[in-house]
Design an enzyme around this catalytic site. Sequence first.
Site, PDB file in Angstrom:
ATOM      1  CB  THR A   1      -1.276  -0.268   1.302  1.00  0.00           C
ATOM      2  OG1 THR A   1      -2.099  -1.301   1.497  1.00  0.00           O
ATOM      3  CG2 THR A   1      -1.733   1.028   1.412  1.00  0.00           C
TER       4      THR A   1
ATOM      5  CB  SER B   1       2.466  -7.423   1.856  1.00  0.00           C
ATOM      6  OG  SER B   1       1.460  -7.976   2.685  1.00  0.00           O
TER       7      SER B   1
ATOM      8  CB  THR C   1       0.436  -3.411   6.445  1.00  0.00           C
ATOM      9  OG1 THR C   1      -0.665  -3.682   6.365  1.00  0.00           O
ATOM     10  CG2 THR C   1       0.820  -1.956   6.625  1.00  0.00           C
ATOM     11  CG  ASP C   2      -2.584  -7.087   3.318  1.00  0.00           C
ATOM     12  OD1 ASP C   2      -3.346  -6.273   4.426  1.00  0.00           O
ATOM     13  OD2 ASP C   2      -3.619  -7.636   2.922  1.00  0.00           O
TER      14      ASP C   2
END
Length: 365
Positions: A52, A99, A132-133
Amino acid sequence: MVALNILTLLALPATLASASPVIRPATSLLVRDPTSYNASLPNVTIFATGGTIAGSASSKDQTTGYQAGALGVQVLIDAVPEILNVSNVKGVQIANVDSGNITPAILLNLTHQIQEELASPYCQGVVVTHGTDTLEESAFFLDLTTRSEKPVVVVGAMRPATAISADGPINLLEAVTLAASPGARGRGTMVVLNDRIASAYFTTKTNANSLDTFKAYEQGFLGFFINIEPIFYSTPSTPLGKPYFDVANTTVLPQVDVLYGYQGLNPALATAAVASGAKGLVLAGMGAGGWTDPGRDVIQQLVEQNETAVVFSRRTMDGYVEPNDSVGYGGGFLSPQKARITLQLSLNAGYGPAQIKTVFESSSK
Ligand SMILES: *[C@@H]1O[C@H](CO)[C@@H](O)[C@H](O)[C@H]1NC(C)=O
Ligand SMILES: *[C@@H]1O[C@H](CO)[C@@H](O)[C@H](O)[C@H]1NC(C)=O
Ligand SMILES: *[C@@H]1O[C@H](CO)[C@@H](O)[C@H](O)[C@H]1NC(C)=O
Ligand SMILES: *[C@@H]1O[C@H](CO)[C@@H](O)[C@H](O)[C@H]1NC(C)=O
Ligand SMILES: *[C@@H]1O[C@H](CO)[C@@H](O)[C@H](O)[C@H]1NC(C)=O
Ligand SMILES: *[C@@H]1O[C@H](CO)[C@@H](O)[C@H](O)[C@H]1NC(C)=O
Ligand SMILES: *[C@@H]1O[C@H](CO)[C@@H](O)[C@H](O)[C@H]1NC(C)=O
């Protein structure tokens, strides 16, 4: 490479978004001409993987459903010219994916290149930009596979670069500042988002949408930022029993699958995972590693007949799973996704049951 400032970055059309999540050849580009290096500033290398923080949406109010990993590392760096005031930065594009599509091959390539940078006397710290996932997985992997006093800082963003109040630019500036900071040495791999400094060993994404998502509810943060300056709560320390794995010669990692525990869980999923090549299983068990009786029978069979390595973890956010001497290993404080990486690295190192037991039991005592 076209230099873009923050205003042109905000105005980028979504058509700039590149579609396919492929591993691109690592291109090393100097953001600053080496002859113009400011000798009084530290050198920081930024490894970009997508996510992101490099995301592009079609409108400024769009914060979900956008194209992650659309913008290259040069664009990210150019958007935050302030970082050139705290360090000489060099950017390396490792991949440009959301990710969830980070693979073991990308992770291994990343850790190999980071280790090379950390070994250079001309590099004072490293930053990794990441979605971030699964950021906590890559950060944990780097924490266990790099060895240096120099800071490794993993950073992401919850809002794409095109959103109003995008958090990426300040997160990146804080991450570079941290990587360049002598006070950050000896603290292992760290995660920076939302003005907080977290230990990669403990932190986890707790909320799918909010900015204050990375937390370690039990262990807390290492520090925070005031006026972009890092402030720490304590002297450098290392989590008890944190293992180190040398992956210098590793090109593939063994398959380890995670299974989720729930009432009436399907025991056949464990067998199917092993039949499809899993050398290890991590069970996100109920409570402190609980599994159903029929499920446990299947697990016991796989351990005894198929030499499957099984780690009992928990589906709760926090908690400690004790070892059970009759079957499998206790995951201690490790979440299922972190226990999975630890088991992959242990199996890759050729560890037998006694050594794996030591890794899991000392990672919590
Ligand atoms: C990483 O991958 C790139 C592209 O495949 C390759 O050129 C490079 O040598 C790799 N680096 C390391 C350290 O594995
Ligand atoms: C180099 O960095 C120092 C410390 O931030 C700063 O005082 C100086 O102005 C910089 N020099 C140049 C040529 O940018
Ligand atoms: C960098 O520092 C110089 C000297 O303090 C300042 O004039 C300049 O505005 C700073 N640049 C950015 C982008 O913050
Ligand atoms: C930063 O990198 C440049 C270019 O490689 C080098 O000349 C300089 O010595 C490095 N600075 C530090 C503090 O390592
Ligand atoms: C990796 O390979 C090199 C060269 O063959 C060797 O010296 C080194 O010991 C190996 N490292 C590990 C951890 O196997
Ligand atoms: C486990 O081992 C048994 C006994 O060798 C074998 O019959 C069975 O097919 C194996 N199961 C899997 C999932 O590989
Ligand atoms: C340990 O595993 C055995 C065999 O699967 C099981 O009967 C027992 O309940 C487990 N003990 C604990 C404390 O989970």
